[in-house]
Design a protein around this motif. Structure first.
Motif, PDB file in Angstrom:
ATOM      1  N   ALA A   1      38.784  38.984  36.057  1.00 46.64           N
ATOM      2  CA  ALA A   1      38.317  40.364  35.865  1.00 46.64           C
ATOM      3  C   ALA A   1      37.027  40.715  36.614  1.00 46.64           C
ATOM      4  CB  ALA A   1      38.151  40.665  34.366  1.00 46.64           C
TER       5      ALA A   1
ATOM      6  N   ASP B   1      48.814  38.900  45.152  1.00 49.76           N
ATOM      7  CA  ASP B   1      47.985  38.540  44.002  1.00 49.76           C
ATOM      8  C   ASP B   1      48.508  37.179  43.533  1.00 49.76           C
ATOM      9  OD1 ASP B   1      47.062  38.105  41.450  1.00 49.76           O
ATOM     10  OD2 ASP B   1      47.509  40.106  40.698  1.00 49.76           O
ATOM     11  N   THR B   2      47.831  36.099  43.933  1.00 52.38           N
ATOM     12  CA  THR B   2      48.381  34.754  43.644  1.00 52.38           C
ATOM     13  C   THR B   2      48.303  34.423  42.148  1.00 52.38           C
ATOM     14  OG1 THR B   2      46.295  33.573  44.054  1.00 52.38           O
ATOM     15  CG2 THR B   2      47.744  33.934  45.952  1.00 52.38           C
ATOM     16  N   GLY B   3      47.434  35.123  41.412  1.00 54.49           N
ATOM     17  CA  GLY B   3      47.388  34.922  39.962  1.00 54.49           C
ATOM     18  C   GLY B   3      48.732  35.231  39.313  1.00 54.49           C
ATOM     19  N   LEU B   4      49.466  36.179  39.914  1.00 56.30           N
ATOM     20  CA  LEU B   4      50.772  36.540  39.350  1.00 56.30           C
ATOM     21  C   LEU B   4      51.745  35.366  39.416  1.00 56.30           C
ATOM     22  CD1 LEU B   4      51.922  40.103  40.481  1.00 56.30           C
ATOM     23  CD2 LEU B   4      51.278  39.332  38.183  1.00 56.30           C
TER      24      LEU B   4
ATOM     25  N   SER C   1      46.489  29.687  33.063  1.00 53.10           N
ATOM     26  CA  SER C   1      45.399  28.774  33.435  1.00 53.10           C
ATOM     27  C   SER C   1      45.726  27.343  33.016  1.00 53.10           C
ATOM     28  CB  SER C   1      44.049  29.260  32.912  1.00 53.10           C
ATOM     29  OG  SER C   1      43.817  28.856  31.608  1.00 53.10           O
TER      30      SER C   1
ATOM     31  N   ALA D   1      48.190  26.172  35.735  1.00 55.95           N
ATOM     32  CA  ALA D   1      47.464  26.135  37.012  1.00 55.95           C
ATOM     33  C   ALA D   1      46.631  24.870  37.165  1.00 55.95           C
ATOM     34  CB  ALA D   1      46.565  27.369  37.145  1.00 55.95           C
TER      35      ALA D   1
ATOM     36  N   ARG E   1      50.759  23.476  41.254  1.00 59.26           N
ATOM     37  CA  ARG E   1      50.027  24.043  42.393  1.00 59.26           C
ATOM     38  C   ARG E   1      50.739  23.695  43.700  1.00 59.26           C
ATOM     39  NH1 ARG E   1      45.632  26.308  40.305  1.00 59.26           N
ATOM     40  NH2 ARG E   1      45.177  27.146  42.352  1.00 59.26           N
TER      41      ARG E   1
ATOM     42  N   GLY F   1      42.767  35.117  44.547  1.00 61.25           N
ATOM     43  CA  GLY F   1      43.043  34.048  43.585  1.00 61.25           C
ATOM     44  C   GLY F   1      41.797  33.264  43.254  1.00 61.25           C
ATOM     45  N   ARG F   2      41.955  31.934  43.192  1.00 61.93           N
ATOM     46  CA  ARG F   2      40.830  31.068  42.826  1.00 61.93           C
ATOM     47  C   ARG F   2      40.499  30.063  43.934  1.00 61.93           C
ATOM     48  NH1 ARG F   2      41.762  34.210  39.501  1.00 61.93           N
ATOM     49  NH2 ARG F   2      41.372  34.242  37.254  1.00 61.93           N
ATOM     50  N   ASP F   3      41.539  29.690  44.727  1.00 59.01           N
ATOM     51  CA  ASP F   3      41.398  28.598  45.704  1.00 59.01           C
ATOM     52  C   ASP F   3      41.861  29.026  47.087  1.00 59.01           C
ATOM     53  OD1 ASP F   3      44.069  28.937  45.084  1.00 59.01           O
ATOM     54  OD2 ASP F   3      44.566  26.817  45.278  1.00 59.01           O
ATOM     55  N   ILE F   4      41.864  30.321  47.352  1.00 57.06           N
ATOM     56  CA  ILE F   4      42.424  30.786  48.638  1.00 57.06           C
ATOM     57  C   ILE F   4      41.513  30.368  49.796  1.00 57.06           C
ATOM     58  CG2 ILE F   4      43.327  32.767  49.917  1.00 57.06           C
ATOM     59  CD1 ILE F   4      44.796  32.088  47.233  1.00 57.06           C
TER      60      ILE F   4
ATOM     61  N   ARG G   1      37.871  44.053  31.303  1.00 58.53           N
ATOM     62  CA  ARG G   1      39.179  43.576  30.852  1.00 58.53           C
ATOM     63  C   ARG G   1      39.548  44.198  29.511  1.00 58.53           C
ATOM     64  NH1 ARG G   1      42.265  39.683  33.016  1.00 58.53           N
ATOM     65  NH2 ARG G   1      41.677  40.978  34.776  1.00 58.53           N
TER      66      ARG G   1
ATOM     67  N   ASP H   1      39.371  26.840  34.678  1.00 60.37           N
ATOM     68  CA  ASP H   1      39.631  27.037  36.112  1.00 60.37           C
ATOM     69  C   ASP H   1      38.575  26.337  36.986  1.00 60.37           C
ATOM     70  OD1 ASP H   1      41.800  28.571  35.428  1.00 60.37           O
ATOM     71  OD2 ASP H   1      40.865  30.500  35.881  1.00 60.37           O
TER      72      ASP H   1
ATOM     73  N   ARG I   1      38.756  22.019  36.456  1.00 60.21           N
ATOM     74  CA  ARG I   1      39.944  21.199  36.732  1.00 60.21           C
ATOM     75  C   ARG I   1      39.735  20.390  38.007  1.00 60.21           C
ATOM     76  NH1 ARG I   1      43.084  26.661  37.968  1.00 60.21           N
ATOM     77  NH2 ARG I   1      42.534  26.876  40.158  1.00 60.21           N
TER      78      ARG I   1
HETATM   79  O1  CDP Z   1      43.524  38.844  36.600  1.00 58.80           O
HETATM   80  P1  CDP Z   1      42.673  37.663  36.270  1.00 58.80           P
HETATM   81  O2  CDP Z   1      41.518  37.522  37.194  1.00 58.80           O
HETATM   82  O3  CDP Z   1      42.312  37.619  34.819  1.00 58.80           O
HETATM   83  O4  CDP Z   1      43.578  36.363  36.428  1.00 58.80           O
HETATM   84  P2  CDP Z   1      44.665  36.046  37.547  1.00 58.80           P
HETATM   85  O5  CDP Z   1      44.072  36.204  38.893  1.00 58.80           O
HETATM   86  O6  CDP Z   1      45.917  36.789  37.252  1.00 58.80           O
HETATM   87  O7  CDP Z   1      44.921  34.470  37.314  1.00 58.80           O
HETATM   88  C1  CDP Z   1      45.457  33.954  36.109  1.00 58.80           C
HETATM   89  C2  CDP Z   1      45.190  32.462  36.101  1.00 58.80           C
HETATM   90  O8  CDP Z   1      45.936  31.855  37.151  1.00 58.80           O
HETATM   91  C3  CDP Z   1      43.752  32.029  36.349  1.00 58.80           C
HETATM   92  O9  CDP Z   1      42.971  31.965  35.178  1.00 58.80           O
HETATM   93  C4  CDP Z   1      43.903  30.667  37.012  1.00 58.80           C
HETATM   94  O10 CDP Z   1      44.029  29.646  36.058  1.00 58.80           O
HETATM   95  C5  CDP Z   1      45.228  30.778  37.732  1.00 58.80           C
HETATM   96  N1  CDP Z   1      45.083  30.938  39.190  1.00 58.80           N
HETATM   97  C6  CDP Z   1      44.808  29.816  39.938  1.00 58.80           C
HETATM   98  O11 CDP Z   1      44.607  28.735  39.398  1.00 58.80           O
HETATM   99  N2  CDP Z   1      44.762  29.889  41.300  1.00 58.80           N
HETATM  100  C7  CDP Z   1      44.944  31.063  41.907  1.00 58.80           C
HETATM  101  N3  CDP Z   1      44.917  31.097  43.251  1.00 58.80           N
HETATM  102  C8  CDP Z   1      45.185  32.227  41.166  1.00 58.80           C
HETATM  103  C9  CDP Z   1      45.225  32.141  39.786  1.00 58.80           C
END
Ligand code: CDP
Length: 213
Positions: free
Chosen positions: A12, A32-35, A84, A87, A93, A114-117, A142, A169, A172
C-alpha cells in the motif's frame, strides 16, 4: 523498443497507482506481480480448504493461467496474508520467474511492480523505483480502499496486517523485499499521487533521452 521499469516497495505504498499511470503515460504494458502471488495464495487456500500446503502451492504456481488473475476475488485481507505466505516458498517464486522475465522484455516497454523486480527479476531494468511511505499513511490508504469496497475492518487491524506482511516479505530468505542499490527512492508519505507520478515520469523520460543516439 525494449525498456523495463521496475517498481518495488512495501504494501500500500502507492506502487500500483504509480505503475498504472506511468504505463499509460508511456504506452508501456503493466504487470502487477503481486496479483500472481495473490492468485496462487487464493487457489492454494481453496484447494486446501483454508490450509496452505507447500506442495499444492508449487503445483498451482506452475499451472497459473491469466484466468486466475481476476482482481475482484484477490484484493481481500485474507488473500493478501496467503499471498505473502506462498511468496516465501522458493519453489513458488521459481515457478513464476520465467513469465515475469518474458513480460519485462516484451517489445514496446513494460512496467512491473512488486517486491523483487529491481533486485531479482529485472536487475538490468532501465529504471528502478522504490516506492515507500510511513506505516500509518499506508495503513490509512489501505483502510480507505477496503471500506470503500464494503470490507468490515478497523484501522488497527489493517496496520497490524500490513506490518506482519512487511516483516514476512523483508525477512524471508528468497528474494526479500529490498531496495536495489541503483533504485530511486520515492517516499509518498507527504506526496500527492500526482506529484509522485510526475517524479516517476520525469525520471523515466530522462533515462529514455539518455538512451537515444
Ligand atoms: O497491494 P499490496 O502492496 O498490498 O500487495 P501485493 O503487491 O498485491 O503483494 C501481495 C504479496 O505478494 C506481498 O505481500 C508479497 O508477499 C508477495 N509479492 C512478492 O513476494 N513478490 C512480488 N514481486 C510481488 C508480491
Amino acid at each position: 523498443m525494449q525498456f523495463t521499469v521496475a517498481i518495488d516497495g512495501p504494501a500500500a505504498a502507492g506502487k500500483g497507482t504509480i505503475s498504472r499511470e506511468v504505463a499509460a503515460h508511456f504506452g508501456f504494458a503493466h504487470l502487477d506481480t503481486g496479483l500472481l502471488y495473490r492468485a496462487v495464495g487464493h487457489r492454494t487456500l481453496e484447494a486446501g480448504r483454508g490450509v496452505i500446503d507447500p506442495v499444492m502451492a508449487e503445483e498451482l504456481a506452475k499451472r497459473l493461467s491469466p484466468d486466475d488473475l481476476d482482481e475482484t476475488k484477490l484484493r481481500t485481507p485474507m488473500v493478501a496474508r496467503a499471498a505473502s505466505r506462498v511468496a516465501a516458498m522458493p519453489e513458488v517464486r521459481k515457478a513464476l520467474v520465467a513469465f515475469q522475465k518474458d513480460f519485462a522484455r516484451r517489445k514496446g516497454g513494460a512496467v512491473l511492480d512488486g517486491r523483487d523486480i529491481g533486485t531479482v527479476i529485472c536487475p538490468e531494468a532501465e529504471v528502478k523505483l522504490f516506492v515507500t511511505a510511513s506505516n500509518t499513511v499506508r495503513a490509512e490508504r489501505r483502510f480507505q480502499e477496503l471500506i470503500a469496497k464494503g470490507t468490515d475492518t478497523t484501522i488497527e487491524q489493517v496496520l497490524s496486517d500490513l506490518e506482519a506482511r512487511d516483516a514476512r516479505d523483508s525477512e524471508r530468505d528468497t528474494a526479500p523485499l529490498a531496495q536495489a542499490a541503483d533504485a530511486l527512492l520515492l517516499d509518498t508519505t507527504e506526496l500527492s499521487i500526482d506529484a509522485a507520478v510526475a517524479e516517476a515520469v520525469a525520471c523515466i523520460q530522462k533515462r529514455i533521452e539518455q538512451g537515444r543516439p
